[in-house]
Design an enzyme around this catalytic site. Structure first.
Site, PDB file in Angstrom:
ATOM      1  N   HIS A 189      63.642  54.820  67.792  1.00 32.12           N
ATOM      2  CA  HIS A 189      62.921  54.065  68.811  1.00 32.12           C
ATOM      3  C   HIS A 189      62.264  52.836  68.198  1.00 32.12           C
ATOM      4  O   HIS A 189      61.450  52.956  67.300  1.00 32.12           O
ATOM      5  CB  HIS A 189      61.862  54.971  69.453  1.00 32.12           C
ATOM      6  CG  HIS A 189      61.140  54.335  70.578  1.00 32.12           C
ATOM      7  ND1 HIS A 189      59.788  54.103  70.549  1.00 32.12           N
ATOM      8  CD2 HIS A 189      61.569  53.873  71.776  1.00 32.12           C
ATOM      9  CE1 HIS A 189      59.420  53.536  71.667  1.00 32.12           C
ATOM     10  NE2 HIS A 189      60.484  53.393  72.436  1.00 32.12           N
ATOM     11  N   GLU A 238      67.327  51.899  69.304  1.00 30.83           N
ATOM     12  CA  GLU A 238      66.831  51.355  70.573  1.00 30.83           C
ATOM     13  C   GLU A 238      65.794  50.287  70.277  1.00 30.83           C
ATOM     14  O   GLU A 238      64.912  50.482  69.449  1.00 30.83           O
ATOM     15  CB  GLU A 238      66.204  52.477  71.410  1.00 30.83           C
ATOM     16  CG  GLU A 238      65.662  52.028  72.750  1.00 30.83           C
ATOM     17  CD  GLU A 238      64.233  51.484  72.701  1.00 30.83           C
ATOM     18  OE1 GLU A 238      63.878  50.730  73.628  1.00 30.83           O
ATOM     19  OE2 GLU A 238      63.488  51.774  71.759  1.00 30.83           O
ATOM     20  N   ASP A 247      63.714  46.633  72.288  1.00 28.96           N
ATOM     21  CA  ASP A 247      63.364  45.984  73.549  1.00 28.96           C
ATOM     22  C   ASP A 247      63.598  44.483  73.416  1.00 28.96           C
ATOM     23  O   ASP A 247      63.494  43.931  72.322  1.00 28.96           O
ATOM     24  CB  ASP A 247      61.887  46.245  73.876  1.00 28.96           C
ATOM     25  CG  ASP A 247      61.576  47.732  73.885  1.00 28.96           C
ATOM     26  OD1 ASP A 247      62.083  48.418  74.773  1.00 28.96           O
ATOM     27  OD2 ASP A 247      60.839  48.192  73.001  1.00 28.96           O
ATOM     28  N   HIS A 256      58.878  44.306  71.800  1.00 27.17           N
ATOM     29  CA  HIS A 256      58.460  45.289  72.795  1.00 27.17           C
ATOM     30  C   HIS A 256      57.502  44.676  73.807  1.00 27.17           C
ATOM     31  O   HIS A 256      57.711  44.771  75.007  1.00 27.17           O
ATOM     32  CB  HIS A 256      57.806  46.488  72.110  1.00 27.17           C
ATOM     33  CG  HIS A 256      57.250  47.480  73.075  1.00 27.17           C
ATOM     34  ND1 HIS A 256      55.941  47.439  73.503  1.00 27.17           N
ATOM     35  CD2 HIS A 256      57.828  48.517  73.712  1.00 27.17           C
ATOM     36  CE1 HIS A 256      55.748  48.425  74.359  1.00 27.17           C
ATOM     37  NE2 HIS A 256      56.863  49.091  74.506  1.00 27.17           N
TER      38      HIS A 256
END
Length: 190
Positions: A54, A81, A83, A96
């Site tokens: 993450h 993963e 953002d 993020h």
């Protein structure tokens, strides 16, 4: 057993609690400090479980950085993963937060540009920011990666998953990220 004198009971309870906290912290630090011990679901023989890094391996490197991606590879993550956010000149960057304050030195580099939202800065300006020092001095000089840099940093094994944190504030981010790499999954969730 023996009876503990009343005057020593409270200090012994405190000592016991501190020892328990110390041991728990030591175990947790040991787990994080041993990245070579991490294994993918494939290594464990369980194809129903995927190891997802993450924001990259954000426990040992600054989140959403190329250093975090490299660490996730070393830890055999199945999926990395991150953002995405869109800059004022339309570039997609790995970040993020919609705001640059928490993970960069933007307040120092651009003190007059509050509130320091990603969408208010160009890619060239964002590339001036240090995104590693807040995490650890060893990562000083780490820069905010673009989506293209992130995709190119992916090795062939892990899948990459990107998502726009705020799709309404970054129009077309979802379709742009999908075009960047056929291997990446993109989601406009959250």
């Amino acid at each position: 057993m023996f009876d503990t004198p009343r005057a020593l009971q409270a200090p012994l309870r405190l000592l016991t609690a501190l020892l328990a906290a110390f041991l728990t912290t030591g175990i947790l630090i040991g787990l994080v400090a041993q990245p070579s011990q991490a294994a993918s679901a494939e290594d464990a023989g369980n194809s129903d479980v995927a190891v997802v890094a993450h924001r990259g391996s954000s426990g040992v490197a600054p989140e959403n950085t190329l250093a975090a991606i490299r660490q996730a590879h070393r830890q055999h993550a199945d999926v990395v993963e991150n953002d995405i956010q869109r800059t004022s000149d339309g570039e997609l960057v790995i970040m993020h937060d919609t705001n640059l304050v928490r993970t960069t030195d933007v307040e120092k580099v651009f003190p007059e540009r509050a509130p320091w939202n990603v969408r208010d800065f160009t890619l060239v300006e964002i590339k001036r920011l240090d995104v590693g020092s807040w995490f650890d001095p060893a990562f000083a000089g780490e820069r905010v990666p673009t989506l293209r840099e992130w995709v190119n940093a992916e090795d062939p094994r892990p899948a990459c998953s990107s998502r726009s944190r705020h799709p309404s504030s970054t129009p077309a981010s979802r379709s742009s990220s999908t075009r960047s790499s056929g291997r990446c999954r993109s989601s406009g969730l959250r």
